[in-house]
Enzyme design. Structure first.
Site, PDB file in Angstrom:
ATOM      1  N   GLY A  29     -56.560  40.422  37.129  1.00 20.35           N
ATOM      2  CA  GLY A  29     -55.449  40.858  36.546  1.00 20.35           C
ATOM      3  C   GLY A  29     -55.038  42.307  37.607  1.00 20.35           C
ATOM      4  O   GLY A  29     -54.025  42.611  38.125  1.00 20.35           O
ATOM      5  N   THR A  56     -67.687  41.321  32.927  1.00 24.79           N
ATOM      6  CA  THR A  56     -68.585  42.099  31.869  1.00 24.79           C
ATOM      7  C   THR A  56     -69.296  40.785  31.175  1.00 24.79           C
ATOM      8  O   THR A  56     -69.080  39.728  31.126  1.00 24.79           O
ATOM      9  CB  THR A  56     -67.592  42.539  30.786  1.00 24.79           C
ATOM     10  OG1 THR A  56     -66.427  41.451  30.196  1.00 24.79           O
ATOM     11  CG2 THR A  56     -66.721  43.684  31.176  1.00 24.79           C
ATOM     12  N   GLN A  70     -69.809  52.740  26.521  1.00 24.95           N
ATOM     13  CA  GLN A  70     -68.786  52.310  25.303  1.00 24.95           C
ATOM     14  C   GLN A  70     -70.010  51.282  24.773  1.00 24.95           C
ATOM     15  O   GLN A  70     -70.887  50.788  25.213  1.00 24.95           O
ATOM     16  CB  GLN A  70     -68.071  51.334  26.264  1.00 24.95           C
ATOM     17  CG  GLN A  70     -67.149  50.098  25.388  1.00 24.95           C
ATOM     18  CD  GLN A  70     -66.280  50.988  24.200  1.00 24.95           C
ATOM     19  OE1 GLN A  70     -66.544  51.781  23.712  1.00 24.95           O
ATOM     20  NE2 GLN A  70     -65.338  50.047  24.072  1.00 24.95           N
ATOM     21  N   GLY A 100     -71.667  48.354  23.244  1.00 24.35           N
ATOM     22  CA  GLY A 100     -71.854  47.010  23.561  1.00 24.35           C
ATOM     23  C   GLY A 100     -71.555  46.694  25.118  1.00 24.35           C
ATOM     24  O   GLY A 100     -71.498  45.452  25.511  1.00 24.35           O
ATOM     25  N   TYR A 143     -72.692  47.298  31.763  1.00 23.84           N
ATOM     26  CA  TYR A 143     -71.388  47.843  32.344  1.00 23.84           C
ATOM     27  C   TYR A 143     -71.295  49.343  32.666  1.00 23.84           C
ATOM     28  O   TYR A 143     -70.771  49.678  33.775  1.00 23.84           O
ATOM     29  CB  TYR A 143     -70.155  47.018  31.533  1.00 23.84           C
ATOM     30  CG  TYR A 143     -68.841  47.413  32.116  1.00 23.84           C
ATOM     31  CD1 TYR A 143     -68.347  46.207  32.834  1.00 23.84           C
ATOM     32  CD2 TYR A 143     -67.809  48.140  31.891  1.00 23.84           C
ATOM     33  CE1 TYR A 143     -67.214  46.130  33.512  1.00 23.84           C
ATOM     34  CE2 TYR A 143     -66.751  48.311  32.220  1.00 23.84           C
ATOM     35  CZ  TYR A 143     -66.210  47.219  33.104  1.00 23.84           C
ATOM     36  OH  TYR A 143     -64.969  47.431  33.744  1.00 23.84           O
ATOM     37  N   PRO A 194     -60.279  52.960  35.902  1.00 24.01           N
ATOM     38  CA  PRO A 194     -59.157  52.549  34.980  1.00 24.01           C
ATOM     39  C   PRO A 194     -59.829  52.572  33.421  1.00 24.01           C
ATOM     40  O   PRO A 194     -60.866  52.290  33.214  1.00 24.01           O
ATOM     41  CB  PRO A 194     -58.912  51.001  35.300  1.00 24.01           C
ATOM     42  CG  PRO A 194     -59.626  50.720  36.550  1.00 24.01           C
ATOM     43  CD  PRO A 194     -60.574  51.636  36.514  1.00 24.01           C
ATOM     44  N   ILE A 246     -56.763  48.237  30.241  1.00 21.32           N
ATOM     45  CA  ILE A 246     -55.469  47.657  31.002  1.00 21.32           C
ATOM     46  C   ILE A 246     -55.185  46.064  30.423  1.00 21.32           C
ATOM     47  O   ILE A 246     -56.242  45.558  30.197  1.00 21.32           O
ATOM     48  CB  ILE A 246     -55.762  47.614  32.694  1.00 21.32           C
ATOM     49  CG1 ILE A 246     -56.418  49.144  33.182  1.00 21.32           C
ATOM     50  CG2 ILE A 246     -54.403  47.568  33.381  1.00 21.32           C
ATOM     51  CD1 ILE A 246     -55.451  50.496  32.775  1.00 21.32           C
TER      52      ILE A 246
HETATM   53  N1  CAA Z   1     -68.817  52.313  17.663  1.00 24.45           N
HETATM   54  C1  CAA Z   1     -69.744  52.091  16.645  1.00 24.45           C
HETATM   55  N2  CAA Z   1     -70.100  51.110  16.050  1.00 24.45           N
HETATM   56  C2  CAA Z   1     -69.384  49.821  16.341  1.00 24.45           C
HETATM   57  C3  CAA Z   1     -68.487  49.789  17.319  1.00 24.45           C
HETATM   58  C4  CAA Z   1     -68.146  50.959  17.959  1.00 24.45           C
HETATM   59  N3  CAA Z   1     -67.288  51.265  18.964  1.00 24.45           N
HETATM   60  N4  CAA Z   1     -68.152  48.538  17.500  1.00 24.45           N
HETATM   61  C5  CAA Z   1     -68.734  47.926  16.588  1.00 24.45           C
HETATM   62  N5  CAA Z   1     -69.562  48.650  15.877  1.00 24.45           N
HETATM   63  C6  CAA Z   1     -70.396  48.348  14.786  1.00 24.45           C
HETATM   64  C7  CAA Z   1     -69.668  47.560  14.121  1.00 24.45           C
HETATM   65  O1  CAA Z   1     -68.904  48.356  12.745  1.00 24.45           O
HETATM   66  C8  CAA Z   1     -70.831  46.733  13.107  1.00 24.45           C
HETATM   67  O2  CAA Z   1     -71.362  47.572  12.004  1.00 24.45           O
HETATM   68  P1  CAA Z   1     -72.249  47.177  10.997  1.00 24.45           P
HETATM   69  O3  CAA Z   1     -73.520  45.972  11.535  1.00 24.45           O
HETATM   70  O4  CAA Z   1     -72.973  48.384  10.414  1.00 24.45           O
HETATM   71  O5  CAA Z   1     -71.177  46.242  10.057  1.00 24.45           O
HETATM   72  C9  CAA Z   1     -71.571  46.459  14.272  1.00 24.45           C
HETATM   73  O6  CAA Z   1     -71.437  47.436  15.413  1.00 24.45           O
HETATM   74  C10 CAA Z   1     -71.171  45.070  14.991  1.00 24.45           C
HETATM   75  O7  CAA Z   1     -72.223  44.846  15.416  1.00 24.45           O
HETATM   76  P2  CAA Z   1     -72.495  43.214  15.733  1.00 24.45           P
HETATM   77  O8  CAA Z   1     -73.922  42.827  16.168  1.00 24.45           O
HETATM   78  O9  CAA Z   1     -71.691  42.498  14.857  1.00 24.45           O
HETATM   79  O10 CAA Z   1     -71.656  43.059  17.184  1.00 24.45           O
HETATM   80  P3  CAA Z   1     -71.132  41.893  17.687  1.00 24.45           P
HETATM   81  O11 CAA Z   1     -72.074  41.004  18.719  1.00 24.45           O
HETATM   82  O12 CAA Z   1     -70.056  41.068  16.821  1.00 24.45           O
HETATM   83  O13 CAA Z   1     -69.962  42.583  18.977  1.00 24.45           O
HETATM   84  C11 CAA Z   1     -69.579  43.550  20.946  1.00 24.45           C
HETATM   85  C12 CAA Z   1     -70.490  43.626  19.826  1.00 24.45           C
HETATM   86  C13 CAA Z   1     -69.443  42.202  21.605  1.00 24.45           C
HETATM   87  C14 CAA Z   1     -70.139  44.657  21.688  1.00 24.45           C
HETATM   88  C15 CAA Z   1     -68.188  43.736  20.326  1.00 24.45           C
HETATM   89  O14 CAA Z   1     -68.263  45.115  19.616  1.00 24.45           O
HETATM   90  C16 CAA Z   1     -67.064  44.126  21.495  1.00 24.45           C
HETATM   91  O15 CAA Z   1     -66.643  43.146  21.987  1.00 24.45           O
HETATM   92  N6  CAA Z   1     -66.873  45.368  21.787  1.00 24.45           N
HETATM   93  C17 CAA Z   1     -65.817  45.681  22.637  1.00 24.45           C
HETATM   94  C18 CAA Z   1     -66.345  46.146  24.123  1.00 24.45           C
HETATM   95  C19 CAA Z   1     -65.628  46.661  25.203  1.00 24.45           C
HETATM   96  O16 CAA Z   1     -64.895  47.689  24.838  1.00 24.45           O
HETATM   97  N7  CAA Z   1     -65.512  45.955  26.024  1.00 24.45           N
HETATM   98  C20 CAA Z   1     -64.613  46.528  26.858  1.00 24.45           C
HETATM   99  C21 CAA Z   1     -64.295  45.162  27.672  1.00 24.45           C
HETATM  100  S1  CAA Z   1     -62.828  45.482  29.024  1.00 24.45           S
HETATM  101  C22 CAA Z   1     -63.474  46.353  30.245  1.00 24.45           C
HETATM  102  O17 CAA Z   1     -64.712  46.655  30.150  1.00 24.45           O
HETATM  103  C23 CAA Z   1     -62.559  46.946  30.944  1.00 24.45           C
HETATM  104  C24 CAA Z   1     -62.726  48.500  31.329  1.00 24.45           C
HETATM  105  O18 CAA Z   1     -63.305  48.869  32.237  1.00 24.45           O
HETATM  106  C25 CAA Z   1     -62.300  49.559  30.254  1.00 24.45           C
END
Ligand code: CAA
Length: 247
Positions: free
Chosen positions: A14, A93, A148, A150, A154, A184, A187
């Site tokens: 992208g 990622t 971030q 998760g 990264y 970035p 995006i």
């Molecule tokens: N802050 C605090 N708590 C969070 C949270 C956050 N941002 N996100 C999730 N949680 C919590 C949930 O509320 C949940 O809490 P409970 O267990 O108390 O209910 C728990 O964490 C969920 O945990 P899981 O074990 O169920 O997590 P999962 O395995 O389902 O998913 C994850 C975890 C894959 C990391 C998912 O949260 C996710 O995809 N997050 C986004 C990560 C992200 O931003 N990636 C960016 C990709 S794009 C990029 O990287 C480009 C760039 O440069 C910007």
């Protein structure tokens, strides 16, 4: 406008595609890279770019592997010419909360997103210095600045890019070689579209500008930093994130 040779890693992604277009629009000869083993997809992408008026040369490259980088660079220099501009864009990622993050997820992201910086810069840097001109842009991330959930792997890799960028910016400064980072935010790319909808919704709600960024909003920052007259900008980071993180 003098024609330079610009390499963009991860060209068909992208952000990479927008960077290739921006570099071409500046009048440069653009060379892109694609993952070894994806030749037919890469050729389709190259043809699609041609139909849009962009003539991009492409070569296979695994940025996580130093030998692959050396042989890519040697081939480009032999078949196209000396590399003046390098945009280290390729990245991956492997998101998971730390409690579930496996060693492989950690290593894959560190190798592809951070080792790649050394792997690509080391073989081109001395020649850029000898020629008295070079522009290197390392693509970091908002998530390297703010961390971030998760993304321990990264965020660590992307934060590491800042130290690397500043160190080699000092090494290139007296030789006409600038080295900068672009960070970035979220995006509108395939990488971001992999984020679960409910998570993405809450991310977008936290962006002051109120929307995802567009790839062209990143490539214009890269074009700015790689310009001929950008020689006094080095060792810095340009954040393009809709106001999500203000340092
Ligand atoms: N802050 C605090 N708590 C969070 C949270 C956050 N941002 N996100 C999730 N949680 C919590 C949930 O509320 C949940 O809490 P409970 O267990 O108390 O209910 C728990 O964490 C969920 O945990 P899981 O074990 O169920 O997590 P999962 O395995 O389902 O998913 C994850 C975890 C894959 C990391 C998912 O949260 C996710 O995809 N997050 C986004 C990560 C992200 O931003 N990636 C960016 C990709 S794009 C990029 O990287 C480009 C760039 O440069 C910007």
């Amino acid at each position: 406008m003098s024609q330079r040779i610009a390499v963009v890693t991860g060209a068909s992604g992208g952000l990479g595609e927008a960077m290739c277009k921006a570099m071409s629009d500046q009048g440069h000869k653009v060379v892109g890279s694609y993952l070894p083993g994806t030749d037919s997809e890469a050729q389709l992408w190259q043809q699609a770019m041609q139909t849009k008026g962009y003539d991009i040369s492409i070569y296979p490259l695994n940025v996580a592997d130093y030998d692959s980088c050396c042989s890519f660079i040697a081939t480009v220099e032999k078949e196209v010419g000396p590399i003046d501009i390098l945009v280290n864009n390729a990245g991956i990622t492997r998101d998971a909360p730390l409690k579930r993050m496996q060693p492989q997820q950690w290593q894959d992201v560190l190798r592809t997103n951070l080792d790649s910086m050394y792997n690509m810069c080391q073989p081109v840097f001395d020649a850029m210095c000898s020629r008295g001109f070079g522009r290197i842009v390392n693509i970091s991330s908002l998530n390297g600045e703010q961390g971030q959930f998760g993304q321990a792997n990264y965020s660590a890799a992307k934060a590491g890019i800042y130290g690397f960028t500043k160190a080699i910016a000092k090494e290139g400064a007296r030789k006409g070689v600038t080295v900068n980072a672009v960070s970035p935010g979220f995006i509108d790319t395939p990488m971001v579209s992999q984020i679960p909808d409910n998570v993405l919704e809450s991310i977008v709600a936290g962006i002051p500008v109120g929307r995802l960024g567009q790839p062209e909003e990143i490539s214009r920052a890269v074009a700015f930093l790689t310009a001929e007259d950008a020689g006094y900008i080095t060792g810095t980071n340009l954040s393009v994130n809709g106001g999500e993180y203000m340092s």
